[in-house]
Design a protein around this motif. Structure first.
Motif, PDB file in Angstrom:
ATOM      1  N   LEU A   4      70.017  30.285  40.638  1.00 32.36           N
ATOM      2  CA  LEU A   4      70.955  31.222  41.248  1.00 32.36           C
ATOM      3  C   LEU A   4      71.053  30.967  42.751  1.00 32.36           C
ATOM      4  N   ARG A   5      71.741  29.911  43.112  1.00 32.64           N
ATOM      5  CA  ARG A   5      71.923  29.578  44.520  1.00 32.64           C
ATOM      6  C   ARG A   5      73.406  29.347  44.784  1.00 32.64           C
ATOM      7  N   PHE A   6      73.885  29.923  45.882  1.00 28.84           N
ATOM      8  CA  PHE A   6      75.304  29.822  46.220  1.00 28.84           C
ATOM      9  C   PHE A   6      75.433  29.219  47.614  1.00 28.84           C
ATOM     10  N   ASP A   7      76.223  28.168  47.724  1.00 30.75           N
ATOM     11  CA  ASP A   7      76.299  27.464  49.001  1.00 30.75           C
ATOM     12  C   ASP A   7      77.349  28.080  49.928  1.00 30.75           C
ATOM     13  N   LYS A   8      77.439  27.496  51.097  1.00 36.29           N
ATOM     14  CA  LYS A   8      78.319  28.003  52.150  1.00 36.29           C
ATOM     15  C   LYS A   8      79.765  28.073  51.689  1.00 36.29           C
ATOM     16  N   THR A   9      80.210  27.062  50.946  1.00 39.09           N
ATOM     17  CA  THR A   9      81.608  27.008  50.520  1.00 39.09           C
ATOM     18  C   THR A   9      82.005  28.254  49.742  1.00 39.09           C
ATOM     19  N   LEU A  10      81.126  28.686  48.834  1.00 40.63           N
ATOM     20  CA  LEU A  10      81.419  29.886  48.053  1.00 40.63           C
ATOM     21  C   LEU A  10      81.256  31.140  48.895  1.00 40.63           C
TER      22      LEU A  10
END
Length: 654
Positions: A4-10
């Motif tokens: 469950l990791r969300f990067d800068k783009t999202l």
């Protein structure tokens, strides 16, 4: 790679990040809930939302949010985010987010020039306290953090607006302040583990909007009170802990408490672990009693939901002690109800006619998980008493007819889980002989008959078996139609031909009045007309009144609630029915279908399942952000699937 990791783009794309929410609870009724970019989009959102029993039976938002500002060389970078009128977002702190990781605890990494700041949040178990740890990962010059608390002090059902009654008083406490906006509320203590300066600068931030409430047709704006701000210096590599709670804490121990709480958490690094964590969030221990909340953020403990969800939330994850603890409270509530005593437990809707039957089903699952002997020892008398209460025609709205079927009046008020109303009347007026009530009844008769026979009471067992024979024969005659599926309800000459999912219980239960061919016919039509990747539709697209999209204002949503929307908890019983009919050959089908649930862990509310989904593609999640029966039934089917897989391995070894 994190599950469950969300990067800068999202994260910086608000169309993607704002619909994703996080929920943390203290297992005693309090919670923290917001979006993954820390922008509140519901009136139910808040950093510290707690029950205030001396005011009412609702939760109350004390601390709505906390805006952080990074200060270097006199330049200020505000990391907060709020929505205002005209689709205006300010201060746009999300643009500094580099990553959000939710695998262990919610952790947001910000980058402001040469500054890298990590923020981690945790809710202390069984205490009305949230802790936020800020770690300065990197910085090339002196750095100061400023914290600006946004206070609400109001029910989750209401809004606060600028007013002269709100108290501006505050008192200094160790490394922080305490304040209370209105009489009747507890004091809010905001403290840090390090000496800091509090600057009293009272102001109202006006016109904050909650788009989720606007979508649902409700009022959607409020004003929040900010008493001032805290400032504290922080060095590279240093961690500072902020605490918000309703009692003063020893600030010297905040770091230790944070670490202890973190160590007690199960990582959300898989589908199963996400659901296991979510299962824990529904527990609500208050005043020595143990409840299961039906969902977040607005549900209380409802009797039917409690009994349907309990096996999946406890037994399916090997927490037998938790099951027994909840059942202590539930049994006391059941006996109060059956004895006609003044009701003192916070379990609502106990009077609904299917509740006692679901309670028997719950104990049946306990018997399967432990043993029949253990179940008889713990709950044997309760099982007999529940069945005798129904057989003795003591329920106000459950009538045992001479044909062995149970009749209930559902024209004035909803009597089953399909409980939506419009203008005070049921949208789906299920009345008369209701299919799942009588499937539960037949199952209960056979189960208790076997239990008491094994316990040596042959006479009672024979009576119950005789009753079951009559009930089973009438069930097939009354509910089964020439097309091979079951009427949803039958009232005299009125037969509901709608294809609905409630017939699947008759195939899923251990004891069924249907033979193998009849079960398969029911399963086939449910598969063809009701099955979606997110659950079973509440109504077939071929049936009149199909309304699959749960959107719009309250009235519009009420009419769609059980008229085509898909519910994940029904998938648990569907999968059980599928495995019962197809046995080991059904394993791969069930495994493939559960992928649709796995996909949801990174959407809607992270690591849990929402209340329902639209019945048509793209099957958008709707309603409550986390729903106990859905989480429970997927966990229960995972447990059942594991047992089937073990049998399959044994077969392959032979």
């Amino acid at each position: 790679m994190s599950y469950l990791r969300f990067d800068k783009t999202l994260m910086i794309n608000l169309e993607e990040s704002l619909p994703r929410e996080i929920l943390r609870t203290n297992k005693s009724g309090a919670y923290h809930c917001t979006t993954i970019v820390d922008c509140n989009t519901r009136k139910y959102h808040g950093l510290l939302v707690i029950p205030v029993p001396n005011l009412d039976d609702e939760n109350h938002v004390l601390l709505s949010s906390l805006d952080e500002t990074v200060i270097q060389h006199g330049a200020e970078f505000n990391l907060g985010l709020h929505k205002y009128q005209g689709n205006h977002f300010s201060p746009n702190g999300h643009k500094y987010i580099r990553e959000f990781d939710c695998e262990h605890i919610p952790a947001t990494t910000y980058r402001v020039g040469g500054v890298i700041l990590r923020k981690e949040k945790i809710f202390v178990h069984h205490e009305n306290r949230i802790l936020i740890r800020y770690t300065l990962v990197d910085a090339h010059s002196a750095t100061t953090l400023r914290f600006r608390p946004f206070l609400a002090f109001r029910s989750v059902r209401e809004y606060t607006h600028e007013n002269s009654q709100a108290s501006r008083d505050y008192q200094l406490v160790e490394n922080g302040i305490k304040t209370c906006m209105y009489p009747g509320y507890p004091e809010l203590f905001m403290q840090l583990n390090k000496k800091n300066e509090f600057h009293f600068q009272p102001d109202w931030y006006r016109g904050i909007e909650y788009p989720k409430e606007q979508e649902r047709g409700y009022d959607f704006n409020e004003d929040l009170y900010v008493p001032g701000y805290f400032e504290v210096d922080i060095k590279k590599g240093e961690s500072i802990v902020f605490s918000a709670g309703i009692s003063e804490t020893d600030t010297r121990k905040l770091k230790q408490v944070f670490e202890t709480e973190v160590a007690d958490r199960t990582p959300r690094d898989s589908f199963f672990h996400c659901l296991k964590n979510s299962a824990h969030q529904f527990h609500n221990k208050q005043g020595g009693e143990h409840y299961i909340l039906a969902g977040y953020p607005w549900f209380k403990c409802r009797a039917r939901d409690l009994f349907i969800a309990l096996p999946g939330l406890t037994l399916a994850i090997d927490e037998q002690d938790e099951f027994e603890d909840v059942m202590k409270t539930a049994e006391k509530a059941l006996r109060q109800y059956m004895n006609g005593e003044t009701y003192t437990y916070k379990i609502y809707e106990m009077e609904h006619p299917d509740v006692l039957l679901w309670a028997i089903w719950t104990l049946q699952q306990y018997a399967k998980f432990t043993s029949r002997d253990r179940c008889r020892q713990m709950y044997g008398q309760l099982l007999e008493d529940l069945l005798e209460y129904i057989r003795g025609r003591k329920h106000d709205n459950l009538f045992l007819h001479d044909n062995g079927l149970l009749y209930t009046n559902g024209t004035e008020h909803p009597v089953t889980w399909m409980n939506s109303t419009a203008n005070g009347r049921p949208v789906v007026p299920r009345t008369g002989y209701v299919v799942e009530i009588n499937a539960l009844w037949y199952n209960a008769l056979r189960f208790v008959a076997d239990m008491v026979r094994e316990g040596g009471n042959e006479a009672l067992a024979n009576v119950l078996d005789e009753q079951a024979e009559l009930t089973g024969k009438s069930f097939v005659e009354v509910f089964r139609n020439e097309y091979g599926y079951l009427f949803d309800y039958v009232d005299g000459y009125m037969m509901d031909w709608s294809v609905r999912p409630n017939m699947i219980f008759t195939v899923a239960f251990d004891y069924s009045p249907l033979d193998r061919v009849q079960k398969r016919q029911v399963l086939d039509i449910v598969t063809k007309e009701l099955l979606t990747p997110k659950g079973l539709r509440t109504l077939s697209p071929k049936s009149g009144g199909y309304n699959p999209n749960y959107v719009g204002p309250q009235m519009q949503r009420d009419y769609a609630y059980h008229q085509g929307t898909a519910w994940p908890w029904l998938l648990g019983f569907y999968m059980e029915a599928y495995l019962r009919v197809y046995k080991l050959s059904g394993i791969s089908f069930v495994e493939r279908h559960l992928i649709g649930m796995d996909d949801e862990m990174g959407r809607h509310c992270i690591s849990t399942l929402p209340e329902l989904f639209d019945g048509n593609p793209p099957f958008v999640g709707r309603g409550a952000i986390s729903f106990a029966m859905n989480v429970a039934e997927i966990l229960r089917i995972l447990s059942l699937l594991y047992k089937y897989e073990q049998i399959q391995k044994e077969e392959e070894r032979k």
